[in-house]
Scaffold this active site. Structure first.
Site: not given
Length: 315
Positions: A10, A91-92, A116, A200, A249
């Site tokens: 993101q 991440s994503l 999510r 996170h 994660q």
């Protein structure tokens, strides 16, 4: 071949992204149409026309970036580009990598990251969480600043992105305190990030438990390319281990520097960032300047990347 792919998270989205590829390579539009069918709204229209504040909502940003990454990856293959030796996503972007590697079916991945985004946004009331990038300070000093700033509130290291660049996340008041303490320890700069969710960190533990239930119902396979996952910078061939790493994660830090070094240890020397933006390409120069880094996000960069591969410059 010493070629690896990375996929952004993101923050890399922008209104109008992939517009030229959508016009010139049919598989790009086909990918967005497939995503739209599974999401129940016109994703290409949102990506091309906005409005930006809707595209920036976590539950919309995540499927938009995943679809963009998969679309560019498919365009790369359609143009004759080779498969990489390994993949990783920030991440994503880890979900994008898993979809491109064949671990996740694309239609299921699109719905999964939309979900999510919803559970992440629901986990922390809007405006109460924050993230900030701490620049020019050692990882240990950033962790110490977070520990000192914690006063019955959460602030933790969230992304170990590169030497001298660590992102922290948590309750807004604690993040603000940690920023000041990091500056006092010698941080060159601290930038509060424009995000709606403090990713996170342990504030996401409840969201992770909810996501784990969804992941248990999601088909995951071993895949055709190893994917280095954020939580431990390792590959996980077993589907249950992939699921576990994905749920962890959400509340554990992204170990990006370690992931790149682990990929490097397996022979990768050229890294292609697949999807909009150049964030990961910039981080690569901080991690190891000896590595070749390129981004694949439009027709010009795609053609340039293919030329490099065909001429053997990746070696």
């Amino acid at each position: 071949m010493s070629f690896a792919m990375t996929f952004p998270g993101q923050g890399s989205q922008s209104v109008g992204m992939l517009s030229d590829l959508g016009q010139s390579i049919p598989v790009v539009m086909q990918t967005f149409e497939e995503a739209s069918e599974n999401l129940g709204y016109d994703l290409w229209q949102l990506v091309q026309k906005g409005p930006e504040e809707i595209l920036g909502q976590t539950s919309r940003t995540q499927p938009a970036l995943l679809t963009a990454g998969v679309a560019v990856f498919r365009a790369w293959l359609a143009r004759g580009g080779p498969m990489p030796v390994s993949m990783a996503g920030h991440s994503l972007g880890e979900y994008t990598a898993l979809a491109c590697a064949g671990c996740l079916r694309f239609d299921e991945a699109v719905k999964l990251v939309s979900y999510r985004g919803e559970v992440m946004q629901a986990a922390v009331p809007l405006g109460t969480g924050a993230m900030a990038a701490i620049l020019g300070l050692d990882e240990e000093d950033v962790v110490s600043a977070c520990a000192e700033a914690t006063d019955q509130r959460v602030v933790e290291a969230a992304n170990f992105n590169a030497p001298g660049q660590v992102v922290i996340a948590g309750d807004k008041a604690a993040v603000d305190r940690a920023v000041e303490l990091a500056k006092a320890r010698g941080a060159r700069r601290a930038v509060v990030l424009q995000v709606s969710v403090p990713s996170h960190c342990s504030l996401m533990r409840g969201a992770a438990d909810t996501l784990a239930e969804k992941l248990a119902e999601t088909r995951i396979e071993s895949g055709r390319v190893p994917v280095f996952q954020n939580v431990d910078a390792r590959t996980h061939p077993e589907p249950d281990d992939i699921r576990s790493a994905l749920s962890q994660q959400l509340y554990r830090p992204v170990r990006w520097s370690e992931s790149i070094k682990a990929m490097q240890d397996t022979g990768a020397r050229t890294f292609a960032e697949v999807g909009p933006g150049r964030v990961l390409t910039g981080l690569m120069r901080r991690i190891d300047r000896s590595l070749e880094a390129m981004s694949l996000h439009d027709e010009v960069s795609l053609d340039s990347g293919l030329s490099r591969m065909q001429s053997g410059e990746e070696n």
